[in-house]
Motif scaffolding. Sequence first.
Motif, PDB file in Angstrom:
ATOM      1  N   ARG A  13       0.833  -1.210   0.000  1.00  0.00           N
ATOM      2  CA  ARG A  13       0.000   0.000   0.000  1.00  0.00           C
ATOM      3  C   ARG A  13       0.866   1.258   0.000  1.00  0.00           C
ATOM      4  NH1 ARG A  13      -1.536  -3.753   3.162  1.00  0.00           N
ATOM      5  NH2 ARG A  13      -0.596  -2.856   5.032  1.00  0.00           N
ATOM      6  N   ARG A  14       1.958   1.231   0.750  1.00  0.00           N
ATOM      7  CA  ARG A  14       2.839   2.409   0.784  1.00  0.00           C
ATOM      8  C   ARG A  14       3.521   2.615  -0.565  1.00  0.00           C
ATOM      9  NH1 ARG A  14       4.263   0.794   6.743  1.00  0.00           N
ATOM     10  NH2 ARG A  14       2.694   2.059   7.811  1.00  0.00           N
ATOM     11  N   LEU A  17       0.943   4.170  -2.821  1.00  0.00           N
ATOM     12  CA  LEU A  17       0.708   5.582  -2.524  1.00  0.00           C
ATOM     13  C   LEU A  17       1.865   6.453  -3.011  1.00  0.00           C
ATOM     14  CD1 LEU A  17      -0.875   5.098   0.996  1.00  0.00           C
ATOM     15  CD2 LEU A  17      -2.011   6.153  -0.973  1.00  0.00           C
ATOM     16  N   GLN A  20       1.617   7.233  -6.581  1.00  0.00           N
ATOM     17  CA  GLN A  20       0.726   8.362  -6.891  1.00  0.00           C
ATOM     18  C   GLN A  20       1.486   9.679  -6.947  1.00  0.00           C
ATOM     19  OE1 GLN A  20      -2.914   6.688  -4.190  1.00  0.00           O
ATOM     20  NE2 GLN A  20      -3.065   8.820  -4.832  1.00  0.00           N
ATOM     21  N   GLN A 164      -9.283   0.113   2.767  1.00  0.00           N
ATOM     22  CA  GLN A 164      -9.606  -0.110   1.350  1.00  0.00           C
ATOM     23  C   GLN A 164     -10.179  -1.501   1.097  1.00  0.00           C
ATOM     24  OE1 GLN A 164      -6.652   0.030   2.710  1.00  0.00           O
ATOM     25  NE2 GLN A 164      -5.168  -1.305   1.719  1.00  0.00           N
ATOM     26  N   SER A 177      -7.188  11.889   7.101  1.00  0.00           N
ATOM     27  CA  SER A 177      -6.489  11.529   5.872  1.00  0.00           C
ATOM     28  C   SER A 177      -6.778  10.077   5.484  1.00  0.00           C
ATOM     29  CB  SER A 177      -4.977  11.719   6.068  1.00  0.00           C
ATOM     30  OG  SER A 177      -4.248  11.113   5.029  1.00  0.00           O
ATOM     31  N   TYR A 178      -7.428   9.893   4.349  1.00  0.00           N
ATOM     32  CA  TYR A 178      -7.690   8.531   3.873  1.00  0.00           C
ATOM     33  C   TYR A 178      -6.377   7.792   3.622  1.00  0.00           C
ATOM     34  CZ  TYR A 178      -9.615   4.668   1.120  1.00  0.00           C
ATOM     35  OH  TYR A 178      -9.958   3.422   0.656  1.00  0.00           O
ATOM     36  N   SER A 179      -5.423   8.487   2.973  1.00  0.00           N
ATOM     37  CA  SER A 179      -4.137   7.847   2.705  1.00  0.00           C
ATOM     38  C   SER A 179      -3.377   7.574   4.001  1.00  0.00           C
ATOM     39  CB  SER A 179      -3.288   8.695   1.744  1.00  0.00           C
ATOM     40  OG  SER A 179      -3.055   9.991   2.271  1.00  0.00           O
ATOM     41  N   MET A 182      -4.666   4.441   5.306  1.00  0.00           N
ATOM     42  CA  MET A 182      -4.103   3.343   4.509  1.00  0.00           C
ATOM     43  C   MET A 182      -2.675   3.007   4.947  1.00  0.00           C
ATOM     44  SD  MET A 182      -5.220   3.839   0.514  1.00  0.00           S
ATOM     45  CE  MET A 182      -4.215   2.479  -0.057  1.00  0.00           C
ATOM     46  N   LEU A 186      -0.375  11.203   2.398  1.00  0.00           N
ATOM     47  CA  LEU A 186       0.286  11.795   1.240  1.00  0.00           C
ATOM     48  C   LEU A 186       0.606  13.275   1.429  1.00  0.00           C
ATOM     49  CD1 LEU A 186      -1.400  10.057  -1.828  1.00  0.00           C
ATOM     50  CD2 LEU A 186       0.850   9.668  -0.826  1.00  0.00           C
TER      51      LEU A 186
END
Length: 200
Positions: A13-14, A17, A20, A164, A177-179, A182, A186
């Motif tokens: 996941r990291r 991210l 992105q 997620q 923060s959604y990220s 996770m 971000l």
Amino acid sequence: MPPVLYLASQSPRRLQLLAQLGLSPQTLLPGPQEDAEALEAERPGEPPEVYVRRVTLAKLEAACARRQCRGLPEAPVLCADTTVALGDRILGKPADAADALRTLRLLSGQTHEVFTAVALQAGGQARLALSRSSVDFAAVPEEVLHAYVASGEPFGKAGAYAIQSSLAGWIPTIRGSYSGIMGLPLYETTQLLRDAGVLP
């Protein structure tokens, strides 16, 4: 040519991210002789926010020593740690299925907090930022919890769940923060990487 960035985490996941942000870091993972789990040991009475900061800086220090020991080229080193807390109680990675079920039952119908600290070593300086979010869980039926545990999803994850995953269908509200929930906030990560010159 040295990497732009090392990531001291095996979390897919990291990596996703960071992608992105247009980054493809080189992973810097513990060797078999390292007791990575020992760094995450809790201390009695330690508040979740203090715990996650301490663990993240310890992981960063270990990763920098690892890079040097392996003779790898110098480049910024990034690491993070995520902690789920119900009040002052830290809910770490579940030890087994029974532990995962116990944790999820605690979270069901409650609001909990997710702390993710991210730390960066660059230019001889360590920087740390903290993301704090809250997550509301609706009451999750027992059969849903059992099926979720049976899927294997809770293992290796703080609080025994992933935002997620299918359990998101039982989360009406998040604040923060959604990220970060996770595993890598971000906004905070971008600020650290910009300060270090990794990102423009």
